[in-house]
Design an enzyme around this catalytic site. Sequence first.
Site, PDB file in Angstrom:
ATOM      1  CG  ASP A 115     123.018  48.572  34.668  1.00 47.59           C
ATOM      2  OD1 ASP A 115     122.040  48.606  35.440  1.00 47.59           O
ATOM      3  OD2 ASP A 115     124.025  49.292  34.809  1.00 47.59           O
ATOM      4  CE  LYS A 152     119.782  43.089  37.470  1.00 46.83           C
ATOM      5  NZ  LYS A 152     120.924  43.617  36.700  1.00 46.83           N
ATOM      6  N   GLY A 182     118.455  49.829  39.159  1.00 46.99           N
ATOM      7  CA  GLY A 182     117.544  50.570  38.287  1.00 46.99           C
ATOM      8  C   GLY A 182     117.134  49.623  37.189  1.00 46.99           C
ATOM      9  CG  HIS A 183     115.821  46.205  37.852  1.00 42.26           C
ATOM     10  ND1 HIS A 183     115.501  45.107  38.608  1.00 42.26           N
ATOM     11  CD2 HIS A 183     117.152  46.405  38.039  1.00 42.26           C
ATOM     12  CE1 HIS A 183     116.597  44.670  39.223  1.00 42.26           C
ATOM     13  NE2 HIS A 183     117.604  45.447  38.907  1.00 42.26           N
ATOM     14  CD  GLN A 234     122.556  45.566  43.139  1.00 44.07           C
ATOM     15  OE1 GLN A 234     122.130  44.720  43.903  1.00 44.07           O
ATOM     16  NE2 GLN A 234     121.913  46.701  42.944  1.00 44.07           N
TER      17      GLN A 234
HETATM   18  P1  GDP Z   1     118.678  46.000  34.594  1.00 43.43           P
HETATM   19  O1  GDP Z   1     119.254  46.819  35.684  1.00 43.43           O
HETATM   20  O2  GDP Z   1     119.361  44.680  34.433  1.00 43.43           O
HETATM   21  O3  GDP Z   1     117.188  45.848  34.688  1.00 43.43           O
HETATM   22  O4  GDP Z   1     118.966  46.793  33.252  1.00 43.43           O
HETATM   23  P2  GDP Z   1     118.745  48.392  33.018  1.00 43.43           P
HETATM   24  O5  GDP Z   1     117.297  48.652  32.926  1.00 43.43           O
HETATM   25  O6  GDP Z   1     119.538  49.172  33.983  1.00 43.43           O
HETATM   26  O7  GDP Z   1     119.471  48.565  31.627  1.00 43.43           O
HETATM   27  C1  GDP Z   1     119.082  47.844  30.503  1.00 43.43           C
HETATM   28  C2  GDP Z   1     118.662  48.858  29.410  1.00 43.43           C
HETATM   29  O8  GDP Z   1     118.602  48.190  28.173  1.00 43.43           O
HETATM   30  C3  GDP Z   1     117.289  49.440  29.634  1.00 43.43           C
HETATM   31  O9  GDP Z   1     117.280  50.753  29.123  1.00 43.43           O
HETATM   32  C4  GDP Z   1     116.383  48.543  28.802  1.00 43.43           C
HETATM   33  O10 GDP Z   1     115.195  49.203  28.348  1.00 43.43           O
HETATM   34  C5  GDP Z   1     117.284  48.231  27.638  1.00 43.43           C
HETATM   35  N1  GDP Z   1     117.103  46.931  26.996  1.00 43.43           N
HETATM   36  C6  GDP Z   1     116.776  45.734  27.565  1.00 43.43           C
HETATM   37  N2  GDP Z   1     116.835  44.746  26.636  1.00 43.43           N
HETATM   38  C7  GDP Z   1     117.194  45.331  25.478  1.00 43.43           C
HETATM   39  C8  GDP Z   1     117.463  44.838  24.158  1.00 43.43           C
HETATM   40  O11 GDP Z   1     117.390  43.640  23.872  1.00 43.43           O
HETATM   41  N3  GDP Z   1     117.867  45.761  23.229  1.00 43.43           N
HETATM   42  C9  GDP Z   1     117.982  47.095  23.499  1.00 43.43           C
HETATM   43  N4  GDP Z   1     118.386  47.908  22.532  1.00 43.43           N
HETATM   44  N5  GDP Z   1     117.744  47.586  24.733  1.00 43.43           N
HETATM   45  C10 GDP Z   1     117.369  46.716  25.702  1.00 43.43           C
HETATM   46  P1  IMO Z   2     121.107  46.874  38.525  1.00 44.62           P
HETATM   47  O1  IMO Z   2     120.193  46.076  39.427  1.00 44.62           O
HETATM   48  C1  IMO Z   2     125.110  48.349  37.665  1.00 44.62           C
HETATM   49  C2  IMO Z   2     127.703  49.190  41.103  1.00 44.62           C
HETATM   50  C3  IMO Z   2     128.070  50.649  41.274  1.00 44.62           C
HETATM   51  C4  IMO Z   2     129.450  50.506  41.893  1.00 44.62           C
HETATM   52  C5  IMO Z   2     129.281  49.286  42.793  1.00 44.62           C
HETATM   53  C6  IMO Z   2     128.986  49.620  44.242  1.00 44.62           C
HETATM   54  O2  IMO Z   2     120.417  48.025  37.877  1.00 44.62           O
HETATM   55  O3  IMO Z   2     121.811  45.987  37.569  1.00 44.62           O
HETATM   56  P2  IMO Z   2     126.819  50.514  45.481  1.00 44.62           P
HETATM   57  O4  IMO Z   2     126.030  51.774  45.307  1.00 44.62           O
HETATM   58  O5  IMO Z   2     126.019  49.264  45.281  1.00 44.62           O
HETATM   59  O6  IMO Z   2     127.584  50.476  46.774  1.00 44.62           O
HETATM   60  O7  IMO Z   2     127.942  50.562  44.338  1.00 44.62           O
HETATM   61  O8  IMO Z   2     128.201  48.544  42.269  1.00 44.62           O
HETATM   62  N1  IMO Z   2     126.260  48.915  41.032  1.00 44.62           N
HETATM   63  C7  IMO Z   2     125.600  48.667  39.873  1.00 44.62           C
HETATM   64  N2  IMO Z   2     126.029  48.679  38.593  1.00 44.62           N
HETATM   65  N3  IMO Z   2     123.845  48.013  37.939  1.00 44.62           N
HETATM   66  C8  IMO Z   2     123.405  47.977  39.211  1.00 44.62           C
HETATM   67  O9  IMO Z   2     122.176  47.541  39.543  1.00 44.62           O
HETATM   68  C9  IMO Z   2     124.284  48.338  40.250  1.00 44.62           C
HETATM   69  N4  IMO Z   2     124.179  48.437  41.599  1.00 44.62           N
HETATM   70  C10 IMO Z   2     125.387  48.765  42.055  1.00 44.62           C
HETATM   71  O10 IMO Z   2     128.089  51.329  40.054  1.00 44.62           O
HETATM   72  O11 IMO Z   2     130.385  50.185  40.889  1.00 44.62           O
HETATM   73 MG    MG Z   3     120.074  48.702  35.990  1.00 43.69          MG
END
Ligand code: GDP
Ligand code: IMO
Ligand code: MG
Length: 425
Positions: free
Chosen positions: A13, A16, A40-41, A221
């Site tokens: 998270d 990415k 979840g991106h 991840q």
């Molecule tokens: P990922 O799994 O690495 O793609 O990240 P996620 O999408 O799960 O979580 C990142 C969250 O932060 C999302 O809700 C993005 O819209 C948000 N986000 C990304 N970059 C920034 C930033 O620079 N500032 C803020 N406030 N939010 C951001």
């Molecule tokens: P993105 O791509 C954050 C974590 C789960 C748990 C562990 C194992 O959005 O960054 P799993 O379901 O993979 O067997 O769970 O890994 N986990 C993540 N945490 N971002 C993710 O993906 C994750 N994918 C798995 O919360 O701790």
């Molecule tokens: Mg994510």
Amino acid sequence: MPAIVIVGAQWGDEGKGKIVDIYTEHADMVVRFGGGPNAGHTLVVGDDKLVVRLVPSGILRKDTTCVLAQGMVIDPTSLVTELDELERRGIVTKGRLLVSDRAHVILPYHVLVDGLREKGKGAIGTTKRGVGPCYEDKVARRGVQLGAFRDPAKLREHVARALEAWAPTVKHLGAELPSADDVLAAIEPTRARILPMLVDSQALVERAVREKKKVVLEGAQGTLLDVDHGTYPFVTSSSPTAGGACVGAGVGPTRIDEVVGLVKAYTTRVGGGPFPTELHDDVGERIRKIGAEFGSVTGRPRRTGWLDLPALRYAVRVNGLDALAITKLDVLTGLDEVKVCVAYDTPSGRTRDLPMDELEHAKPVYESLPGWKEELGSARAMTDLPRAARSYLDLVEKEAEVPFILVSTGPRREETIVLRDPFRP
Ligand code: GDP
Ligand code: IMO
Ligand code: MG
């Protein structure tokens, strides 16, 4: 720079989705190389927000080919749901979203086992999407690959083989396995949608790289969730580190030109496991609220804490990072002081490294820096940032010993300081 790998440097998270979307503006191909619907991106364009789970974050760039490579585990129902959602938004996927016929299929019994285990005392806080049990089948050499969708008799045989192997486990967990008929009936409606997308993704991706196309290998991840290099056993079941990109996509390490790590300006983690810089106070709550730190797959509140430099240096080494992109700097705005962990005190002494074997007993050593009050979202150059924010970035860059190529100051595309685009040297 034809082939770059983008990986998360923390526990996932890191943003990415946003950064891959930015760097695919000039890319020909973007490839997800591992993980599955546990990811979840988030992509934000204008007032529109889209969360992709299986589909690469390049999907919004209409000229970019998107590939789901064989290192992934794919739930066919999730994939079709995602395709429907993209189509509903007018995003064309036909012909530009291709899926490896050797990726493994997440089936209802994987989801069942994942959920049942999470109810027990061995729970680690998974996303309950069946990812772990599907990878178990893969390494046990009884998995079902998507290519079996072409041959219903083979598909039935492979499903039956796996069900037989899972029967004692499921019985022990006090539940009942679905029958092969039930499993096949559940996936049948997805078959016609998925069959036309199946390809030999290794050949496709490797050829693109050889022909010097601009290819992004998109991690899911993060480094500390890697099954080999993460905080085991609180990890996922795949290899989200840069080496995993080569294995999962089928591209040799000599063909990768640059590896970029993504790091949040602080740290978050979802699920169980050690997190030494975690905050249990108002500051942690504030970061969660302002940073909207709730899981994009499960909605769970993310644990929050200060940036961990020993962990970042570890990620630099494990992935061989050439460059860093830092996200969510804006979330720290308004704090009187910003802390950063520079070392650890452990029973065996002080260390600047991440004490992987002693994490439970490691005490972070913090350096405190003055905070800033200015809004950052409108900054387009480093000189637009307040002095205190720049000092924070300078410290992180110096300690990580890797240069920043991007600073993100908000979820939107424009809320970004791009210092260098690997595809536009
Ligand atoms: P990922 O799994 O690495 O793609 O990240 P996620 O999408 O799960 O979580 C990142 C969250 O932060 C999302 O809700 C993005 O819209 C948000 N986000 C990304 N970059 C920034 C930033 O620079 N500032 C803020 N406030 N939010 C951001
Ligand atoms: P993105 O791509 C954050 C974590 C789960 C748990 C562990 C194992 O959005 O960054 P799993 O379901 O993979 O067997 O769970 O890994 N986990 C993540 N945490 N971002 C993710 O993906 C994750 N994918 C798995 O919360 O701790
Ligand atoms: Mg994510």
